[in-house]
Design an enzyme around this catalytic site. Sequence first.
Site, short mmCIF file in Angstrom:
data_model
loop_
_atom_site.label_atom_id
_atom_site.label_comp_id
_atom_site.label_asym_id
_atom_site.label_seq_id
_atom_site.Cartn_x
_atom_site.Cartn_y
_atom_site.Cartn_z
CD GLU A 116 42.55 33.04 34.02
OE1 GLU A 116 41.96 31.98 33.77
OE2 GLU A 116 42.85 33.39 35.16
CB CYS A 149 37.44 42.25 34.90
SG CYS A 149 38.53 41.96 36.30
CB CYS A 197 49.88 39.27 41.50
SG CYS A 197 49.86 40.74 42.56
CB CYS A 209 46.67 38.89 48.69
SG CYS A 209 47.19 40.60 48.45
CB CYS A 264 44.45 36.68 45.82
SG CYS A 264 44.58 37.08 44.06
CB CYS A 291 36.92 39.05 43.06
SG CYS A 291 35.72 40.23 42.50
N1 SAH Z 1 45.75 43.68 42.72
C1 SAH Z 1 44.62 44.53 42.77
C2 SAH Z 1 43.60 44.26 41.69
C3 SAH Z 1 43.33 42.82 41.32
S1 SAH Z 1 42.52 41.86 42.52
C4 SAH Z 1 43.97 44.47 44.13
O1 SAH Z 1 44.31 43.59 44.90
O2 SAH Z 1 43.17 45.35 44.41
C5 SAH Z 1 40.84 42.42 42.36
C6 SAH Z 1 40.00 42.29 43.63
O3 SAH Z 1 39.72 40.91 43.94
C7 SAH Z 1 40.72 42.84 44.85
O4 SAH Z 1 39.85 43.65 45.61
C8 SAH Z 1 41.08 41.58 45.60
O5 SAH Z 1 41.29 41.81 46.94
C9 SAH Z 1 39.89 40.71 45.32
N2 SAH Z 1 40.12 39.31 45.65
C10 SAH Z 1 41.27 38.62 45.55
N3 SAH Z 1 41.08 37.33 45.92
C11 SAH Z 1 39.78 37.20 46.24
C12 SAH Z 1 38.97 36.11 46.67
N4 SAH Z 1 39.48 34.89 46.82
N5 SAH Z 1 37.66 36.34 46.90
C13 SAH Z 1 37.12 37.57 46.71
N6 SAH Z 1 37.83 38.64 46.29
C14 SAH Z 1 39.15 38.46 46.07
FE1 SF4 Z 2 47.86 40.59 43.69
FE2 SF4 Z 2 45.72 39.13 44.25
FE3 SF4 Z 2 46.81 40.65 46.14
FE4 SF4 Z 2 45.49 41.81 44.09
S1 SF4 Z 2 44.60 40.46 45.68
S2 SF4 Z 2 47.49 42.38 44.95
S3 SF4 Z 2 46.02 40.37 42.44
S4 SF4 Z 2 47.79 38.90 45.15
#
Ligand code: SAH
Ligand code: SF4
Length: 338
Positions: free
Chosen positions: A89, A102, A109, A113, A116, A330
């Site tokens: 995406e 973006c 991934c 996390c 996410c 995000c």
């Molecule tokens: N993997 C990288 C970049 C992609 S995620 C990273 O983690 O930084 C982009 C941003 O979205 C990151 O700051 C991540 O922590 C945030 N993010 C992920 N899940 C989210 C959620 N459910 N609500 C708000 N931000 C989120």
């Molecule tokens: Fe991967 Fe989502 Fe963690 Fe970013 S926030 S490192 S995209 S699992």
Amino acid sequence: MTTRYAARQPQLESLITTLGEPAYRARQLYEGLYRQRRPLDELTNIPRVLLARLADELPLAFTVDTMQLADDDTTAKWLWRAADGAQIETVLMRYSARATVCVSSQAGCAMGCTFCATGQAGFERHLSAGEIVEQVLRAQHASPQRVSNVVFMGMGEPLANTEAVLDACTRLHDDLGLSARHLTVSTVGMVPGIERLTEFELPVTLAVSLHAPDDALREQLVPLNRRYPLAAVLDAARAYAERKGRRVSFEYACIDGVNDLPHQADALAGRLTGFRGGAHVNLIPLNDTAGYPGRPSDGRRIAAFADRLRAGGVEATVRRNRGTAIDAACGQLRSRTP
Ligand code: SAH
Ligand code: SF4
């Protein structure tokens, strides 16, 4: 076969030669695709027959599965499909005079996390530099505003796919003319990748996703913290700020009652010391995902958290969410056909 935006200027030149065309056609092609950022079929200074030939020789990497609009059509999200079936995406955010794209750096991934959606779905594959550049240009084709900023905040961990991401940054800088500080690489804390970025010639903007002021809580949200604990991540980020002379920003997803309490703001400010140019925290209210039960912090709680960070000498801004209606915000990207 190379894809359309994987081919750089020398490859375009040799392709044009192979097709028996004069060399100036290669320059028209390169300038049209990258300097003017136009789609191939709109390069009207090149004869139709040749354009058709080029379209065959230089296929796009992605077909569009879906495109959705939100926020009065200023936010667009594409779900793309590659020839091997991988889905990724891209989100375009348009403002009055410019636009930000973006991009995804991986399909899925591997970092896991918990909050996410991409992490919940798991890893599929890395994207190539050409696939990253294609996301930017195809978003540009849909935007009357010039794309001035690219953020690696879509699907994937950019510093787990470092060489392709750095290659893409070089191309966005050299071929599209984007300024290095308008390219933001967001990492969850891959220390070797941050070190590699420190050696990289372009002073891109580094963003580090923190989400917690201490290791115990961060481990629950970000499994990678067991391998690279906060102190190591922050040291690598300090070295980056020092070397590049650039302010580092931090992302912090605010989760109600989990990481948004006043003492946690104080602890966070206490850890973000010693950064050249100061530290800047972006507070993002948690976005909903299917696999995580946490709730977003309410606005007042986030404002109070920001105030305490400022009182502790750290700059803080609350990020306005874009694209929640179409799961483009995000952490909501997960390559599922709606
Ligand atoms: N993997 C990288 C970049 C992609 S995620 C990273 O983690 O930084 C982009 C941003 O979205 C990151 O700051 C991540 O922590 C945030 N993010 C992920 N899940 C989210 C959620 N459910 N609500 C708000 N931000 C989120
Ligand atoms: Fe991967 Fe989502 Fe963690 Fe970013 S926030 S490192 S995209 S699992």
